[in-house]
Motif scaffolding. Sequence first.
Motif, short mmCIF file in Angstrom:
data_model
loop_
_atom_site.label_atom_id
_atom_site.label_comp_id
_atom_site.label_asym_id
_atom_site.label_seq_id
_atom_site.Cartn_x
_atom_site.Cartn_y
_atom_site.Cartn_z
N PHE A 38 0.67 -1.38 -0.07
CA PHE A 38 0.03 -0.19 -0.20
C PHE A 38 0.81 1.39 0.09
CE2 PHE A 38 -2.58 3.44 1.99
CZ PHE A 38 -3.68 3.26 1.09
N PRO A 39 1.81 1.47 0.68
CA PRO A 39 2.75 2.70 0.78
C PRO A 39 3.12 2.91 -0.55
CG PRO A 39 3.63 1.13 2.27
CD PRO A 39 2.44 0.46 1.76
N THR A 40 3.50 1.96 -1.45
CA THR A 40 4.05 2.45 -2.84
C THR A 40 3.12 3.07 -3.62
OG1 THR A 40 3.12 0.22 -3.92
CG2 THR A 40 5.37 0.19 -2.85
N SER A 41 1.57 3.11 -3.12
CA SER A 41 0.81 3.91 -3.91
C SER A 41 0.68 5.48 -3.12
CB SER A 41 -0.64 3.26 -4.00
OG SER A 41 -1.31 3.34 -2.47
N LEU A 42 1.52 5.53 -2.20
CA LEU A 42 1.45 6.83 -1.61
C LEU A 42 2.32 7.63 -1.96
CD1 LEU A 42 0.24 5.78 2.00
CD2 LEU A 42 -1.20 6.54 0.18
N ILE A 43 2.09 9.13 -1.76
CA ILE A 43 3.30 10.13 -2.19
C ILE A 43 3.29 11.26 -1.50
CG2 ILE A 43 2.44 11.23 -3.97
CD1 ILE A 43 4.90 11.25 -5.46
N GLY A 44 4.44 11.90 -1.13
CA GLY A 44 4.44 13.29 -0.27
C GLY A 44 3.87 13.18 1.24
N ALA A 45 2.67 13.99 1.44
CA ALA A 45 2.34 14.01 2.78
C ALA A 45 1.56 12.80 3.05
CB ALA A 45 1.16 15.15 2.87
N ALA A 46 0.84 12.26 2.28
CA ALA A 46 0.23 10.83 2.44
C ALA A 46 1.15 9.64 2.78
CB ALA A 46 -0.55 10.33 1.23
N LEU A 47 2.31 9.67 2.14
CA LEU A 47 3.52 8.83 2.55
C LEU A 47 3.98 8.96 3.89
CD1 LEU A 47 5.04 6.32 1.62
CD2 LEU A 47 6.57 7.94 0.41
N GLU A 48 4.08 10.44 4.19
CA GLU A 48 4.56 10.71 5.47
C GLU A 48 3.45 10.28 6.64
OE1 GLU A 48 7.77 11.98 7.56
OE2 GLU A 48 7.75 12.02 5.42
N TRP A 49 2.30 10.37 6.32
CA TRP A 49 1.33 10.05 7.46
C TRP A 49 1.57 8.47 7.55
CZ3 TRP A 49 -2.42 6.16 5.95
CH2 TRP A 49 -3.38 6.00 7.01
N PHE A 50 1.61 7.71 6.45
CA PHE A 50 1.73 6.09 6.52
C PHE A 50 3.01 6.03 7.61
CE2 PHE A 50 3.12 1.95 5.72
CZ PHE A 50 1.62 1.40 5.62
N ARG A 51 4.13 6.57 7.32
CA ARG A 51 5.48 6.28 7.74
C ARG A 51 5.33 6.46 9.55
NH1 ARG A 51 9.51 8.66 3.37
NH2 ARG A 51 9.62 6.68 2.15
N ASN A 52 4.46 7.55 9.76
CA ASN A 52 4.19 7.91 11.07
C ASN A 52 3.42 7.04 11.89
OD1 ASN A 52 6.07 10.10 10.75
ND2 ASN A 52 4.62 11.67 10.38
N ARG A 53 2.76 5.99 11.27
CA ARG A 53 2.00 5.11 12.19
C ARG A 53 2.61 4.49 13.05
NH1 ARG A 53 -1.50 7.22 12.58
NH2 ARG A 53 -0.36 8.88 11.62
#
Length: 197
Positions: A38-53
Amino acid sequence: MSSFTQFDGTGDPSWHLDLYAQKMALDDHNDPWMCKVFPTSLIGAALEWFRNRPHKSIPDYETLCTMFLAQYCGNKKQKKCIASLFTIRQKKGETLQDFLSRFNMKASEITDCHPTTAIETFKLAMIQGTKFYTSLVKYSPPDIQTLNARAQIYIRLEENLAHRAQHAIFVTVENKPRERVSNSKSRKSQHASAPAI
């Protein structure tokens, strides 16, 4: 691996999840894999949100979807209601093809749009007095598919008439210079044949 339309945190989260699920259709039974990719479908702020889980805060894909939708619920595109169809009107000079395309696009944005309501709204939106309008009043179609199929007949008729009208104008314009030339020749011959005074 499939390439994904990447979500940057500004689009519709539901739409993104649908696109992701479509790309991952062959692996949708593999819950851990759905989460890892799933994180490969994210970029920018959305990817940062996922990483901060927090670590191990996502036990399964369903939880991930819930968290993702909750985070970006403000971006969710609002569903249009049937009332928006009543604002459509066929413009003066607008072809049936263009009007039908515009109406169908608007109708596709409405969930649970009853066929009868859509058809009646279409009739209200049409320019009255056309052959297609008369056809719909006399024999109302049972569904949108039938309406679209019948519309194709009248679209072809409309295009044929427009083509013939253009051809008639072209022929008229083409013939005008020849008439002038032939008229000038006839005048010259009249002058030549007229006896001198």
